[in-house]
Design a protein around this motif. Sequence first.
Motif, PDB file in Angstrom:
ATOM      1  N   VAL A 109      -1.627   3.463   5.209  1.00  0.00           N
ATOM      2  CA  VAL A 109      -1.093   2.253   5.836  1.00  0.00           C
ATOM      3  C   VAL A 109      -1.518   2.254   7.302  1.00  0.00           C
ATOM      4  O   VAL A 109      -1.200   3.171   8.051  1.00  0.00           O
TER       5      VAL A 109
ATOM      6  N   ASP B 255       0.820  -1.211   0.000  1.00  0.00           N
ATOM      7  CA  ASP B 255       0.000   0.000   0.000  1.00  0.00           C
ATOM      8  C   ASP B 255       0.854   1.261   0.000  1.00  0.00           C
ATOM      9  O   ASP B 255       0.460   2.289  -0.565  1.00  0.00           O
TER      10      ASP B 255
ATOM     11  N   TYR C  85      -7.209  -4.889  -5.705  1.00  0.00           N
ATOM     12  CA  TYR C  85      -5.998  -4.542  -6.464  1.00  0.00           C
ATOM     13  C   TYR C  85      -5.989  -5.046  -7.904  1.00  0.00           C
ATOM     14  O   TYR C  85      -5.164  -4.603  -8.695  1.00  0.00           O
TER      15      TYR C  85
ATOM     16  N   LEU D 280      -1.351   4.443  -0.813  1.00  0.00           N
ATOM     17  CA  LEU D 280      -2.573   4.261  -0.029  1.00  0.00           C
ATOM     18  C   LEU D 280      -2.264   4.405   1.458  1.00  0.00           C
ATOM     19  O   LEU D 280      -1.115   4.244   1.881  1.00  0.00           O
TER      20      LEU D 280
END
Length: 403
Positions: free
Chosen positions: A46, A39, A179, A44
Amino acid sequence: MTVLLPDAQWRHRSGLDGLLAALDAGGGKARYVGGAVRDGLLGLPVNDLDIATTLDPQDVVDRLKAAGIKAVPTGIDHGTITAVLPDGPVEITTLRRDVSTDGRRATIAYTDNWREDAARRDFTINALYADPLTGAISDYFGGLPDLEARRLRFIGDASARIAEDHLRILRYFRFLARYGDNELDNLAYDACVAAANSLMALSRERISDEMLKLLGVAAPIHALRLMVEGGILMPVLPEVTMAGVDRVEALMTREAESGVGPSALRRLAALLPADPALADQVGARLKLSNKARKRLIVALEPGIEGEAPRALAYRVGVEGAIDRLLLDPAQSVSALAPLEGWTPPTLPIGGGALIARGLEPGPNIAKALQEVQRLWVAEDFPDAARVAELTDQTVSKFQRARQ
């Protein structure tokens, strides 16, 4: 070219530098691994931080205690120690290799070989390591190009990896939903379909945990459709059909329109047939908590025709009302507006007020109080002055009935 983990706020958590020093990260004995690296590379947020180390578990405990860091042996049999830091726990696991597996649990041995540790992980994008100090990424199985392409691949042979741990079937679809934006890996999908019956060997807690995680991601529909098409859930959740997936998709549209955040339990309710008793059976089978099972039941119970949103929320709770209104396609999402920031009030009067007005103690007190409450709810919870008027009217009504 060396790929580096981007700098981010999570890499500067309070106490993290001291932890890394205790684990001798500078000497190459500890690296970030898994979700934080994956991530972090994607930019993104964490939340969960995992560290892999060549140190054995007892050495980790000793080093943490010497550094004044609380160490909790949360999974010491499997090589995992949890370090308690001010901004949250960090799991530290000694490098491992599988000695034997049976699809539910593995017998492991410790190793100091990073590639061996990576080889026992499920997907290439989950087997990435990062040097905590330099950010340099170690990639043993092509995880970086897969991550860049949003491609989900098992490490090695998909069927063999699933045979090691049957939960990887459900994990495959969860990670695909989050993902896997690229083309489907047909070999992986076929392996999951072929092994679907092995899900029956898993504990229901592990199944429910994965299913709720899948339902909680931003875009689960494609993965859910693939699961239904392949009969993945048939052995453990035969109630789930393509119609249920359609209901989840419709619910997600209404969640977005209303601005209400996603809820995995609400989406599970949508995934199941609109039968409260059946939902309770599924909740019991999945070993959900009593609270979660009750939420499923409330969400799927039939409504009362013409009941106002706040009256519904007073009866079943705001959360239950939001679930039910979102799940009912006949309801406009504007029906949720009266519930925004609203807390159901308490009836500002009790039985004593009825007695004080001359109503004789006895069964009529409870009946009269229920009548006052009914009128109060029907008028959308007016203030205490109006409640006093409603109470006077109700007492007079009951007194006339006794004459």
